[in-house]
Scaffold this active site. Structure first.
Site, PDB file in Angstrom:
ATOM      1  N   ASP A   1      -7.102  -2.846  -7.342  1.00  0.00           N
ATOM      2  CA  ASP A   1      -7.560  -3.372  -6.159  1.00  0.00           C
ATOM      3  C   ASP A   1      -7.794  -4.968  -6.426  1.00  0.00           C
ATOM      4  OD1 ASP A   1      -8.342  -2.523  -3.215  1.00  0.00           O
ATOM      5  OD2 ASP A   1      -9.829  -4.168  -3.977  1.00  0.00           O
TER       6      ASP A   1
ATOM      7  N   ARG B   1      -3.310   6.720   1.224  1.00  0.00           N
ATOM      8  CA  ARG B   1      -3.870   7.967   1.873  1.00  0.00           C
ATOM      9  C   ARG B   1      -2.801   8.541   2.803  1.00  0.00           C
ATOM     10  NH1 ARG B   1      -9.031   4.923   3.677  1.00  0.00           N
ATOM     11  NH2 ARG B   1      -7.570   3.247   3.252  1.00  0.00           N
TER      12      ARG B   1
ATOM     13  N   TYR C   1     -15.017 -11.818   0.222  1.00  0.00           N
ATOM     14  CA  TYR C   1     -15.600 -10.642   0.073  1.00  0.00           C
ATOM     15  C   TYR C   1     -16.828 -10.898  -0.897  1.00  0.00           C
ATOM     16  CZ  TYR C   1     -11.729  -7.895   2.119  1.00  0.00           C
ATOM     17  OH  TYR C   1     -10.872  -7.644   2.817  1.00  0.00           O
TER      18      TYR C   1
ATOM     19  N   ARG D   1       1.014  -1.262   0.017  1.00  0.00           N
ATOM     20  CA  ARG D   1       0.157  -0.059  -0.100  1.00  0.00           C
ATOM     21  C   ARG D   1       1.031   1.178  -0.031  1.00  0.00           C
ATOM     22  NH1 ARG D   1      -5.438  -0.761   2.064  1.00  0.00           N
ATOM     23  NH2 ARG D   1      -6.173  -2.555   1.065  1.00  0.00           N
TER      24      ARG D   1
ATOM     25  N   ARG E   1      -6.287  11.435  -5.831  1.00  0.00           N
ATOM     26  CA  ARG E   1      -7.603  10.740  -5.414  1.00  0.00           C
ATOM     27  C   ARG E   1      -8.651  11.668  -5.490  1.00  0.00           C
ATOM     28  NH1 ARG E   1     -11.597   8.939  -2.979  1.00  0.00           N
ATOM     29  NH2 ARG E   1     -11.772   7.205  -1.208  1.00  0.00           N
TER      30      ARG E   1
HETATM   31  O1  CP3 Z   1      -0.265  -1.627  -2.416  1.00  0.00           O
HETATM   32  C1  CP3 Z   1      -0.375  -0.721  -3.347  1.00  0.00           C
HETATM   33  O2  CP3 Z   1      -0.066   0.161  -2.969  1.00  0.00           O
HETATM   34  C2  CP3 Z   1      -1.118  -1.418  -4.581  1.00  0.00           C
HETATM   35  C3  CP3 Z   1      -2.490  -1.147  -4.508  1.00  0.00           C
HETATM   36  C4  CP3 Z   1      -3.786  -1.864  -3.720  1.00  0.00           C
HETATM   37  C5  CP3 Z   1      -4.708  -1.457  -3.217  1.00  0.00           C
HETATM   38  N1  CP3 Z   1      -5.582  -2.402  -2.582  1.00  0.00           N
HETATM   39  C6  CP3 Z   1      -5.113  -0.184  -3.284  1.00  0.00           C
HETATM   40  C7  CP3 Z   1      -6.341   0.216  -2.249  1.00  0.00           C
HETATM   41  C8  CP3 Z   1      -3.327  -3.170  -3.275  1.00  0.00           C
HETATM   42  C9  CP3 Z   1      -2.233  -4.481  -3.740  1.00  0.00           C
HETATM   43  C10 CP3 Z   1      -4.605  -3.782  -2.460  1.00  0.00           C
HETATM   44  C11 CP3 Z   1      -5.010  -4.897  -2.128  1.00  0.00           C
HETATM   45  C12 CP3 Z   1      -6.312  -5.182  -1.383  1.00  0.00           C
HETATM   46  N2  CP3 Z   1      -7.258  -4.605  -1.240  1.00  0.00           N
HETATM   47  C13 CP3 Z   1      -6.437  -6.294  -0.565  1.00  0.00           C
HETATM   48  C14 CP3 Z   1      -5.173  -7.405   0.003  1.00  0.00           C
HETATM   49  C15 CP3 Z   1      -4.137  -6.666   0.751  1.00  0.00           C
HETATM   50  C16 CP3 Z   1      -4.501  -6.302   2.362  1.00  0.00           C
HETATM   51  O3  CP3 Z   1      -4.521  -5.277   2.722  1.00  0.00           O
HETATM   52  O4  CP3 Z   1      -4.930  -7.388   2.967  1.00  0.00           O
HETATM   53  C17 CP3 Z   1      -7.343  -6.197   0.153  1.00  0.00           C
HETATM   54  C18 CP3 Z   1      -8.099  -7.318   1.273  1.00  0.00           C
HETATM   55  C19 CP3 Z   1      -8.171  -5.360  -0.575  1.00  0.00           C
HETATM   56  C20 CP3 Z   1      -9.658  -4.753  -0.444  1.00  0.00           C
HETATM   57  C21 CP3 Z   1      -9.864  -3.470   0.034  1.00  0.00           C
HETATM   58  N3  CP3 Z   1      -9.469  -2.345  -0.724  1.00  0.00           N
HETATM   59  C22 CP3 Z   1     -10.259  -3.008   1.358  1.00  0.00           C
HETATM   60  C23 CP3 Z   1     -10.922  -4.036   2.438  1.00  0.00           C
HETATM   61  C24 CP3 Z   1     -10.277  -1.466   1.103  1.00  0.00           C
HETATM   62  C25 CP3 Z   1     -10.639  -0.424   2.251  1.00  0.00           C
HETATM   63  C26 CP3 Z   1      -9.714  -0.550   3.524  1.00  0.00           C
HETATM   64  C27 CP3 Z   1      -9.211   0.596   3.520  1.00  0.00           C
HETATM   65  O5  CP3 Z   1      -7.807   0.763   3.326  1.00  0.00           O
HETATM   66  O6  CP3 Z   1      -9.678   1.914   2.981  1.00  0.00           O
HETATM   67  C28 CP3 Z   1      -9.644  -1.355  -0.257  1.00  0.00           C
HETATM   68  C29 CP3 Z   1      -9.758   0.199  -0.631  1.00  0.00           C
HETATM   69  C30 CP3 Z   1      -8.002   0.256  -1.047  1.00  0.00           C
HETATM   70  N4  CP3 Z   1      -7.384  -0.074  -1.932  1.00  0.00           N
HETATM   71  C31 CP3 Z   1      -7.306   1.635  -0.828  1.00  0.00           C
HETATM   72  C32 CP3 Z   1      -6.079   1.493  -1.530  1.00  0.00           C
HETATM   73  C33 CP3 Z   1      -5.003   2.634  -1.586  1.00  0.00           C
HETATM   74  C34 CP3 Z   1      -8.012   2.922  -0.009  1.00  0.00           C
HETATM   75  C35 CP3 Z   1      -8.943   3.621  -0.794  1.00  0.00           C
HETATM   76  C36 CP3 Z   1      -8.975   5.099  -0.883  1.00  0.00           C
HETATM   77  O7  CP3 Z   1      -8.329   5.407  -1.249  1.00  0.00           O
HETATM   78  O8  CP3 Z   1     -10.140   5.419  -0.207  1.00  0.00           O
END
Ligand code: CP3
Length: 341
Positions: A73, A27, A150, A23, A36
């Site tokens: 994602d 943010r 999910y 990640r 964003r």
């Molecule tokens: O790592 C990176 O920088 C690459 C991008 C990436 C994202 N999600 C961007 C993201 C990757 C590799 C993921 C993987 C992901 N997404 C997983 C597996 C890894 C882990 O963290 O366990 C899972 C379970 C998800 C599903 C997901 N996406 C959730 C549960 C959420 C909400 C939680 C949160 O942090 O808000 C997301 C949103 C998400 N995916 C964000 C980002 C940068 C935040 C969204 C935003 O900008 O508002």
């Protein structure tokens, strides 16, 4: 000269471990929040190649990490298979639920995912042109079990209860979903590689909730099929597997699945992982992401301890899970300095 991440993945022990962060585009960075905002919402950001490439590059410009991870994602794949997907700000993802044989039958064929996912491949193409020569581009997907949790629940759950329930009450539908996701993931990752991804990573964030035989059937077996399918199409492609919170099941995971590297979360110590997991090859991890919020001497000491623990074999420095929105960007610089300095 070979890129440092590729050397580590090939089994080389390096004097300084290459480093990137799960990640890393997110943010905690003001420049991410600005892009964003410009995109309007998270999914638009994921599906607009110029903006997705821009946020992927932001942490590379700021910190010079050794790898960039495609910005996308894990839930885009279920959407491409026909699930509804939306993100509720401050809460997380929501999907239409899949709990019946009819729901499984209604999914689109795996070959049609590329219609929805074409912008993701375009992001990869932009990145493979724009990245510095020494930076490795990592593509990724969710592992079938994690994605299924999910799709079945329609949201994130603390204990993956709905997925465990479907597994118990309608095994055929559950297994059918795992199989469909396994096939689709091979297609998805293969297309990322064709677009320019040099390494792929499989995120099984909820692997730790699979116990006993379930771990073999739904974490290990799908990973093995995906890795075999990818390597048949792309000989030599390095694959990182992240069966998060697998604990003792980290041992032998690389051998059993064909993964080139196992990513380790911070529920186990680096010393334990060096002895029990790194003996099979490259490991990635495993700094507690909370240290990037609190910083101080402990951040530096822990980062150095992890480097020392893994110094005897191939290692990619990373966190045990994703960086959190409240992390201090200056603490990321301190972590990198502790690893490289
Ligand atoms: O790592 C990176 O920088 C690459 C991008 C990436 C994202 N999600 C961007 C993201 C990757 C590799 C993921 C993987 C992901 N997404 C997983 C597996 C890894 C882990 O963290 O366990 C899972 C379970 C998800 C599903 C997901 N996406 C959730 C549960 C959420 C909400 C939680 C949160 O942090 O808000 C997301 C949103 C998400 N995916 C964000 C980002 C940068 C935040 C969204 C935003 O900008 O508002």
């Amino acid at each position: 000269m070979k890129k440092t991440i590729l050397s580590a993945l090939a089994g080389e022990t390096l004097p300084v471990p290459p480093i990137w962060m799960m990640r890393q585009a997110g943010r905690y960075l003001p420049e991410y929040r600005a892009t964003r905002e410009k995109a309007g919402d998270f999914l638009t950001l994921c599906y607009t190649p110029e903006l997705a490439a821009e946020v992927t590059l932001q942490p590379i410009r700021r910190y010079d990490f050794d790898a960039a991870i495609l910005f996308a994602d894990i839930l885009l794949l279920p959407q491409a298979l026909g699930a509804d997907l939306w993100f509720v700000t401050g809460e997380g993802p929501r999907l239409s639920t899949l709990t019946t044989p009819e729901g499984l039958a209604a999914l689109k064929p795996v070959e049609s995912i590329h219609e929805t996912l074409a912008p993701v491949y375009e992001t990869v193409r932009i990145l493979s042109r724009a990245l510095p020569r020494e930076t490795t581009l990592i593509g990724f997907a969710g592992a079938p079990w994690t994605v299924a949790t999910y799709m079945i629940a329609g949201r994130g759950t603390p204990d993956q209860g709905p997925a465990h329930a479907l597994k118990a009450t309608d095994r055929a539908t559950f297994q059918g979903l795992i199989d469909r996701l396994t096939e689709a993931t091979i297609h998805y990752l293969s297309a990322q590689v064709e677009a320019g991804a040099e390494v792929v990573k499989l995120f099984d964030s909820w692997a730790g909730s699979l116990k006993g035989q379930d771990f073999d059937d739904f974490a290990l077996a799908p990973a093995k099929r995906i890795i075999a399918g990818l390597k048949a199409r792309h000989p030599g492609l390095p694959v990182i597997a992240f069966p998060r919170e697998a604990g003792p099941r980290y041992v032998g995971f690389a051998r059993a699945t064909g993964a080139d590297c196992v990513a380790i979360d911070n529920s186990v110590t680096a010393e334990w992982a060096a002895e029990n997991v790194q003996r099979d090859g490259c490991v990635q991890g495993n700094l507690d992401p909370a240290l990037l919020v609190t910083g101080g001497e402990r951040l530096v000491a822990e980062a150095r301890r992890i480097v020392r623990a893994f110094a005897g074999g191939p290692h990619i420095f990373n966190l045990g899970h994703g960086v959190t929105p409240d992390a201090d960007p200056d603490n990321v610089s301190r972590m990198i300095e502790a690893v490289r300095g």
